[in-house]
Design a protein around this motif. Sequence first.
Motif, PDB file in Angstrom:
ATOM      1  N   THR A 121      -8.713   9.912  13.804  1.00  0.00           N
ATOM      2  CA  THR A 121      -7.882   9.337  12.749  1.00  0.00           C
ATOM      3  C   THR A 121      -8.315   9.834  11.366  1.00  0.00           C
ATOM      4  OG1 THR A 121      -9.302   7.383  12.877  1.00  0.00           O
ATOM      5  CG2 THR A 121      -7.148   7.234  13.934  1.00  0.00           C
ATOM      6  N   ALA A 122      -9.325  10.705  11.343  1.00  0.00           N
ATOM      7  CA  ALA A 122      -9.778  11.236  10.055  1.00  0.00           C
ATOM      8  C   ALA A 122      -8.650  12.033   9.404  1.00  0.00           C
ATOM      9  CB  ALA A 122     -11.006  12.123  10.267  1.00  0.00           C
ATOM     10  N   GLY A 123      -8.660  12.082   8.095  1.00  0.00           N
ATOM     11  CA  GLY A 123      -7.656  12.877   7.386  1.00  0.00           C
ATOM     12  C   GLY A 123      -6.248  12.317   7.509  1.00  0.00           C
ATOM     13  N   GLY A 124      -6.144  11.006   7.681  1.00  0.00           N
ATOM     14  CA  GLY A 124      -4.814  10.381   7.701  1.00  0.00           C
ATOM     15  C   GLY A 124      -4.024  10.623   8.966  1.00  0.00           C
ATOM     16  N   LYS A 125      -4.713  11.011  10.056  1.00  0.00           N
ATOM     17  CA  LYS A 125      -4.015  11.318  11.306  1.00  0.00           C
ATOM     18  C   LYS A 125      -3.551  10.042  12.027  1.00  0.00           C
ATOM     19  CE  LYS A 125      -4.669  15.933  12.068  1.00  0.00           C
ATOM     20  NZ  LYS A 125      -4.832  16.359  10.673  1.00  0.00           N
ATOM     21  N   THR A 126      -2.545  10.213  12.877  1.00  0.00           N
ATOM     22  CA  THR A 126      -1.954   9.085  13.598  1.00  0.00           C
ATOM     23  C   THR A 126      -2.298   9.137  15.086  1.00  0.00           C
ATOM     24  OG1 THR A 126      -0.106   8.978  12.041  1.00  0.00           O
ATOM     25  CG2 THR A 126       0.231   7.941  14.194  1.00  0.00           C
ATOM     26  N   VAL A 127      -2.724   7.986  15.613  1.00  0.00           N
ATOM     27  CA  VAL A 127      -3.102   7.854  17.020  1.00  0.00           C
ATOM     28  C   VAL A 127      -2.290   6.724  17.644  1.00  0.00           C
ATOM     29  CG1 VAL A 127      -4.952   6.968  18.508  1.00  0.00           C
ATOM     30  CG2 VAL A 127      -5.476   8.728  16.822  1.00  0.00           C
ATOM     31  N   VAL A 128      -1.770   6.944  18.843  1.00  0.00           N
ATOM     32  CA  VAL A 128      -1.139   5.841  19.566  1.00  0.00           C
ATOM     33  C   VAL A 128      -1.951   5.557  20.825  1.00  0.00           C
ATOM     34  CG1 VAL A 128       0.483   7.318  20.856  1.00  0.00           C
ATOM     35  CG2 VAL A 128       1.025   4.920  20.541  1.00  0.00           C
ATOM     36  N   ALA A 155       0.850  -1.192   0.000  1.00  0.00           N
ATOM     37  CA  ALA A 155       0.000   0.000   0.000  1.00  0.00           C
ATOM     38  C   ALA A 155       0.884   1.239   0.000  1.00  0.00           C
ATOM     39  CB  ALA A 155      -0.889  -0.005   1.242  1.00  0.00           C
ATOM     40  N   SER A 156       0.429   2.275  -0.656  1.00  0.00           N
ATOM     41  CA  SER A 156       1.254   3.468  -0.750  1.00  0.00           C
ATOM     42  C   SER A 156       1.376   4.109   0.630  1.00  0.00           C
ATOM     43  CB  SER A 156       0.643   4.448  -1.739  1.00  0.00           C
ATOM     44  OG  SER A 156      -0.118   5.406  -1.047  1.00  0.00           O
ATOM     45  N   LEU A 157       2.391   4.954   0.765  1.00  0.00           N
ATOM     46  CA  LEU A 157       2.638   5.569   2.064  1.00  0.00           C
ATOM     47  C   LEU A 157       1.477   6.468   2.491  1.00  0.00           C
ATOM     48  CD1 LEU A 157       6.419   6.497   2.180  1.00  0.00           C
ATOM     49  CD2 LEU A 157       5.200   4.743   3.469  1.00  0.00           C
ATOM     50  N   ASP A 158       0.625   6.858   1.543  1.00  0.00           N
ATOM     51  CA  ASP A 158      -0.544   7.666   1.908  1.00  0.00           C
ATOM     52  C   ASP A 158      -1.382   6.966   2.965  1.00  0.00           C
ATOM     53  OD1 ASP A 158       0.308   9.354  -0.003  1.00  0.00           O
ATOM     54  OD2 ASP A 158      -1.188   8.784  -1.506  1.00  0.00           O
ATOM     55  N   HIS A 159      -1.464   5.626   2.862  1.00  0.00           N
ATOM     56  CA  HIS A 159      -2.234   4.874   3.857  1.00  0.00           C
ATOM     57  C   HIS A 159      -1.537   4.843   5.204  1.00  0.00           C
ATOM     58  CE1 HIS A 159      -3.953   3.007   0.117  1.00  0.00           C
ATOM     59  NE2 HIS A 159      -5.015   3.428   0.772  1.00  0.00           N
ATOM     60  N   TYR A 160      -0.295   5.253   5.215  1.00  0.00           N
ATOM     61  CA  TYR A 160       0.466   5.229   6.461  1.00  0.00           C
ATOM     62  C   TYR A 160       0.619   6.631   7.045  1.00  0.00           C
ATOM     63  CZ  TYR A 160       1.345   0.333   5.800  1.00  0.00           C
ATOM     64  OH  TYR A 160       1.166  -1.026   5.692  1.00  0.00           O
ATOM     65  N   GLY A 161      -0.246   7.540   6.608  1.00  0.00           N
ATOM     66  CA  GLY A 161      -0.286   8.864   7.232  1.00  0.00           C
ATOM     67  C   GLY A 161       0.599   9.902   6.580  1.00  0.00           C
ATOM     68  N   LEU A 162       1.076   9.612   5.371  1.00  0.00           N
ATOM     69  CA  LEU A 162       1.957  10.569   4.692  1.00  0.00           C
ATOM     70  C   LEU A 162       1.241  11.894   4.459  1.00  0.00           C
ATOM     71  CD1 LEU A 162       4.805  10.742   3.327  1.00  0.00           C
ATOM     72  CD2 LEU A 162       3.640  10.293   1.162  1.00  0.00           C
ATOM     73  N   THR A 163       1.918  12.987   4.809  1.00  0.00           N
ATOM     74  CA  THR A 163       1.340  14.315   4.580  1.00  0.00           C
ATOM     75  C   THR A 163       2.165  15.026   3.506  1.00  0.00           C
ATOM     76  OG1 THR A 163       2.748  15.269   6.278  1.00  0.00           O
ATOM     77  CG2 THR A 163       0.552  14.545   6.969  1.00  0.00           C
ATOM     78  N   GLU A 164       1.631  16.099   2.971  1.00  0.00           N
ATOM     79  CA  GLU A 164       2.333  16.814   1.900  1.00  0.00           C
ATOM     80  C   GLU A 164       3.685  17.364   2.377  1.00  0.00           C
ATOM     81  OE1 GLU A 164       3.832  17.988  -1.300  1.00  0.00           O
ATOM     82  OE2 GLU A 164       2.134  16.588  -1.309  1.00  0.00           O
ATOM     83  N   PRO A 165       3.761  17.973   3.575  1.00  0.00           N
ATOM     84  CA  PRO A 165       5.085  18.461   4.022  1.00  0.00           C
ATOM     85  C   PRO A 165       6.120  17.336   4.153  1.00  0.00           C
ATOM     86  CG  PRO A 165       3.339  19.366   5.414  1.00  0.00           C
ATOM     87  CD  PRO A 165       2.683  18.384   4.498  1.00  0.00           C
ATOM     88  N   VAL A 166       5.689  16.177   4.662  1.00  0.00           N
ATOM     89  CA  VAL A 166       6.633  15.052   4.803  1.00  0.00           C
ATOM     90  C   VAL A 166       7.069  14.588   3.418  1.00  0.00           C
ATOM     91  CG1 VAL A 166       6.881  12.643   5.565  1.00  0.00           C
ATOM     92  CG2 VAL A 166       5.714  14.301   7.035  1.00  0.00           C
ATOM     93  N   SER A 167       6.099  14.500   2.538  1.00  0.00           N
ATOM     94  CA  SER A 167       6.374  14.076   1.182  1.00  0.00           C
ATOM     95  C   SER A 167       7.379  15.017   0.503  1.00  0.00           C
ATOM     96  CB  SER A 167       5.034  14.071   0.449  1.00  0.00           C
ATOM     97  OG  SER A 167       5.142  13.626  -0.820  1.00  0.00           O
ATOM     98  N   ALA A 168       7.231  16.317   0.734  1.00  0.00           N
ATOM     99  CA  ALA A 168       8.140  17.302   0.144  1.00  0.00           C
ATOM    100  C   ALA A 168       9.558  17.117   0.679  1.00  0.00           C
ATOM    101  CB  ALA A 168       7.636  18.711   0.424  1.00  0.00           C
TER     102      ALA A 168
END
Length: 413
Positions: free
Chosen positions: A243-250, A28-41
Amino acid sequence: MNRPSHDTPQRSDQGDANTPGIEIQQSASLDHYGLTEPVSALFRQITDRDPALLPGRVVRIDGITTSVHTGEGEYRAVSNFAAFASTNESESNSERDEATNFGPTQPTVGDWVLVRPGQSGEPDTIELILPRTSLMVRKRVMRGKEQGDEQLLAANVDTVFVVQSATYFNPGRLERELVLVWGSGSVPIVILTKTDLLPDADENGTAARSELVQQAESVAPGVDVFAVSGITGDGTGPLGRFTAGGKTVVLIGASGVGKSTLVNQLMGEDVMDTGEIRQADARGRHTTTTRQLLPLPGGGVLIDSPGIRTIGLVAGSEEAIARTFSEIEEYFGMCKFRNCSHGDEPGCAIAEAIADGRLLQSRFDSYRRMQREIQHEETKNDPTAKTDHQAHMRILAKSQRQKSRLKRDSESD
Ligand SMILES: Nc1nc2c(ncn2[C@@H]2O[C@H](COP(=O)(O)OP(=O)(O)OP(=O)(O)O)[C@@H](O)[C@H]2O)c(=O)[nH]1
Ligand SMILES: [Mg+2]
Ligand SMILES: [Zn+2]
């Protein structure tokens, strides 16, 4: 368990008792793992210079093995330490030094990293770690001993689910858990599980539940409290927004409180093992032994973690304590004497608040105890020592300074 196998043995091609279900998401692409545009850049900046490096996210720490999900599958890296990536080429040298000059750090679950695949049988290594937006650290308390090292629990987390069982609610523990979370740069919410076991859940469950929620709220000012059942799913609906919008929860909490059960409920399938608790004292048996990052089917990311026995506070937690006990700090500066020690001086605003029931004595006592504990940590620590946590605090402070500078600049336009 069948996972696509790679050409070197370090890559994850074997099953793992604690991680069924992962292989569905193998590529699965990193988008499913919470990738954001700033991280991607940031990743692009680095891979433009060195295309051999693979961007990924640390999904599991298992002893000395760090598993990284890259867009093309899971890699197992043996490297225990990696350098922070320098991500801003226009930074002056001194600024860059300030941000990165504390040597290599250990990767932790949630980290965004760059993996260099090993050539001809060499192991894959994590070469760079992107600067973290949050880092949760606890001091490991060795059995009966004072000293202990710091353990990195998770990075780049938006919200922390602080989980306790509604049947064994422990306010003192919750206070320490909240200090840990506030100190990490992420936001806590409190989750009371096992509401289906509350004594009067049949006839009058709502009363018992709202009483507990109120009790939790009284030691968690400004923090949302939810009462749920991980088994029936009751009350879990509103958790989706974290977790909406690709957010990460621990999820953090003591062993046996129901973290993995809740993870399975939110995932919609049994991906994590759950374990019985001991009848005698209701303690768990430390069923989960690795920290595991799981992409949710509907987007967003959950990190399940092993139960934490003791939460040692790290040096530099003053701000986090102030946040945790925000209702106490409101009275500061209101005492008759400026140097009031809030003992038995006349005109003490805190003593008055306790006397007329606006403030709980037990809260003030915990506050005092934690302040002493942290002062002890500070004086014990070598002032020049740069722990991960202190380094992290410096980065956060720096990015805040930068933000306010940007704001000032844009306001003066
Ligand atoms: N009745 C009831 N039982 C629950 C609930 N949540 C968890 N349990 C039970 O509590 C026990 C421990 O649950 P786990 O999910 O393994 O707890 P954990 O927090 O992951 O524990 P560790 O992995 O050891 O840290 C299991 O027997 C679960 O079935 C709940 O909401 N209701
Ligand atoms: Mg568990
Ligand atoms: Zn006072």
